[in-house]
Scaffold this motif. Structure first.
Motif, PDB file in Angstrom:
ATOM      1  N   TRP A 265      15.584  -6.748  29.417  1.00  0.00           N
ATOM      2  CA  TRP A 265      15.945  -7.775  30.387  1.00  0.00           C
ATOM      3  C   TRP A 265      15.383  -9.138  30.005  1.00  0.00           C
ATOM      4  O   TRP A 265      15.996 -10.170  30.235  1.00  0.00           O
ATOM      5  N   HIS A 266      14.190  -9.163  29.406  1.00  0.00           N
ATOM      6  CA  HIS A 266      13.493 -10.421  29.139  1.00  0.00           C
ATOM      7  C   HIS A 266      13.392 -10.795  27.663  1.00  0.00           C
ATOM      8  O   HIS A 266      13.200 -11.959  27.344  1.00  0.00           O
ATOM      9  N   ASP A 267      13.457  -9.835  26.771  1.00  0.00           N
ATOM     10  CA  ASP A 267      13.182 -10.091  25.364  1.00  0.00           C
ATOM     11  C   ASP A 267      14.320  -9.610  24.473  1.00  0.00           C
ATOM     12  O   ASP A 267      15.050  -8.688  24.819  1.00  0.00           O
ATOM     13  N   ASP A 268      14.413 -10.231  23.333  1.00  0.00           N
ATOM     14  CA  ASP A 268      15.314  -9.804  22.271  1.00  0.00           C
ATOM     15  C   ASP A 268      14.550 -10.057  20.983  1.00  0.00           C
ATOM     16  O   ASP A 268      14.445 -11.188  20.536  1.00  0.00           O
ATOM     17  N   GLU A 269      13.954  -9.009  20.427  1.00  0.00           N
ATOM     18  CA  GLU A 269      13.046  -9.160  19.305  1.00  0.00           C
ATOM     19  C   GLU A 269      13.622  -8.515  18.057  1.00  0.00           C
ATOM     20  O   GLU A 269      14.157  -7.413  18.112  1.00  0.00           O
TER      21      GLU A 269
ATOM     22  N   GLY B  46      19.763   5.224  21.088  1.00  0.00           N
ATOM     23  CA  GLY B  46      18.954   4.015  21.055  1.00  0.00           C
ATOM     24  C   GLY B  46      19.275   2.998  22.128  1.00  0.00           C
ATOM     25  O   GLY B  46      18.576   2.008  22.270  1.00  0.00           O
ATOM     26  N   HIS B  47      20.309   3.227  22.911  1.00  0.00           N
ATOM     27  CA  HIS B  47      20.647   2.260  23.964  1.00  0.00           C
ATOM     28  C   HIS B  47      21.266   2.945  25.179  1.00  0.00           C
ATOM     29  O   HIS B  47      22.184   2.428  25.802  1.00  0.00           O
ATOM     30  N   SER B  48      20.718   4.098  25.561  1.00  0.00           N
ATOM     31  CA  SER B  48      21.224   4.818  26.738  1.00  0.00           C
ATOM     32  C   SER B  48      20.704   4.241  28.051  1.00  0.00           C
ATOM     33  O   SER B  48      21.275   4.499  29.098  1.00  0.00           O
ATOM     34  N   ARG B  49      19.615   3.494  27.983  1.00  0.00           N
ATOM     35  CA  ARG B  49      19.042   2.922  29.202  1.00  0.00           C
ATOM     36  C   ARG B  49      19.722   1.595  29.521  1.00  0.00           C
ATOM     37  O   ARG B  49      19.962   0.786  28.643  1.00  0.00           O
ATOM     38  N   ALA B  50      20.030   1.398  30.789  1.00  0.00           N
ATOM     39  CA  ALA B  50      20.624   0.127  31.214  1.00  0.00           C
ATOM     40  C   ALA B  50      19.643  -0.998  30.912  1.00  0.00           C
ATOM     41  O   ALA B  50      18.445  -0.867  31.122  1.00  0.00           O
ATOM     42  N   GLU B  51      20.162  -2.082  30.362  1.00  0.00           N
ATOM     43  CA  GLU B  51      19.385  -3.296  30.104  1.00  0.00           C
ATOM     44  C   GLU B  51      18.382  -3.190  28.966  1.00  0.00           C
ATOM     45  O   GLU B  51      17.665  -4.142  28.710  1.00  0.00           O
ATOM     46  N   GLU B  52      18.258  -2.042  28.307  1.00  0.00           N
ATOM     47  CA  GLU B  52      17.287  -1.903  27.231  1.00  0.00           C
ATOM     48  C   GLU B  52      17.899  -1.136  26.077  1.00  0.00           C
ATOM     49  O   GLU B  52      18.740  -0.273  26.278  1.00  0.00           O
ATOM     50  N   GLY B  53      17.438  -1.417  24.886  1.00  0.00           N
ATOM     51  CA  GLY B  53      17.891  -0.648  23.739  1.00  0.00           C
ATOM     52  C   GLY B  53      17.252  -1.133  22.462  1.00  0.00           C
ATOM     53  O   GLY B  53      16.481  -2.090  22.445  1.00  0.00           O
ATOM     54  N   TYR B  54      17.588  -0.437  21.374  1.00  0.00           N
ATOM     55  CA  TYR B  54      17.111  -0.861  20.067  1.00  0.00           C
ATOM     56  C   TYR B  54      18.106  -0.427  19.005  1.00  0.00           C
ATOM     57  O   TYR B  54      18.898   0.494  19.202  1.00  0.00           O
ATOM     58  N   LEU B  55      18.074  -1.146  17.910  1.00  0.00           N
ATOM     59  CA  LEU B  55      18.820  -0.785  16.708  1.00  0.00           C
ATOM     60  C   LEU B  55      17.817  -0.804  15.563  1.00  0.00           C
ATOM     61  O   LEU B  55      17.004  -1.720  15.469  1.00  0.00           O
ATOM     62  N   LEU B  56      17.863   0.203  14.700  1.00  0.00           N
ATOM     63  CA  LEU B  56      16.970   0.268  13.557  1.00  0.00           C
ATOM     64  C   LEU B  56      17.798   0.651  12.343  1.00  0.00           C
ATOM     65  O   LEU B  56      18.512   1.657  12.370  1.00  0.00           O
TER      66      LEU B  56
END
Length: 197
Positions: free
Chosen positions: A38-42, A93-103
């Motif tokens: 929700w707050h970050d994109d790192e 890696g992105h099943s949660r609403a508003e959160e996820g990751y790619l590696l």
């Protein structure tokens, strides 16, 4: 309908180049991790997949209480970093609403080439542009129930899938076509069609 009032994600980029090495005949590789919420994109580059997952697991452990409050999960995260990440984000890696990751692994093609500040800046610009597109699409979607439902789905998608959905719906406007092309050029590993599942 109400307009989504969330703040744009804070975008950060860093590089963990500890212990990156390669033999002269083998091009070096880095693991690029993009984590968003929700707050970050790192976006961070790591010397190995294990280091990337260990770092991501630290975030998961700090955030575990959010997961426990809403779902039937153990009170504490698994000790194994891979398992903790899988439990928190799901297998994709992105099943949660508003959160996820790619590696993903990225080979450094030419001898001596490194991830530069310019590449980090390009990734930063792409993530910021995508967040602005998403925010503008939410603004337009607040007036149309179908678009609003689409945006609820877009928020749970990986970035490449979300961009394709916005493009198909012409959200926020017909300008999405050249913007999507620019994002694909700036960060093909994140926004390119081959990144879609």
């Amino acid at each position: 309908m109400t307009t989504d009032t969330r703040h744009p994600a804070r975008v950060t980029t860093s590089i963990d180049m500890y212990n990156i090495s390669a033999t002269p005949t083998e091009p070096p590789t880095v693991w690029v991790l993009r984590r968003w919420d929700w707050h970050d994109d790192e976006i961070t580059a790591y010397s190995s997949q294990d280091r990337a997952l260990a770092d991501l697991a630290k975030y998961v452990k700090r955030s575990w209480s959010r997961l426990v409050q809403h779902e039937n999960v153990p009170a504490v995260p698994p000790i194994d970093p891979r398992e903790a990440v899988r439990c928190y984000y799901g297998p994709d890696g992105h099943s949660r609403a508003e959160e996820g990751y790619l590696l993903h692994e990225k080979k450094i093609d030419s001898v001596g080439q490194e991830i530069t500040a310019q590449q980090a800046l390009t990734a930063d610009v792409a993530a910021t542009l995508f967040e602005e597109v998403r925010r503008a699409a939410w603004g337009k979607a607040s007036d149309d129930p179908d678009d609003y439902d689409l945006m609820l789905r877009v928020d749970t998608m990986a970035p490449a899938d979300a961009l394709q959905a916005l493009k198909k719906a012409s959200l926020p406007s017909d300008l999405i076509e050249p913007i999507a092309a620019a994002l694909t050029l700036l960060a093909p590993e994140v926004y390119g069609p081959s990144c879609s599942a």
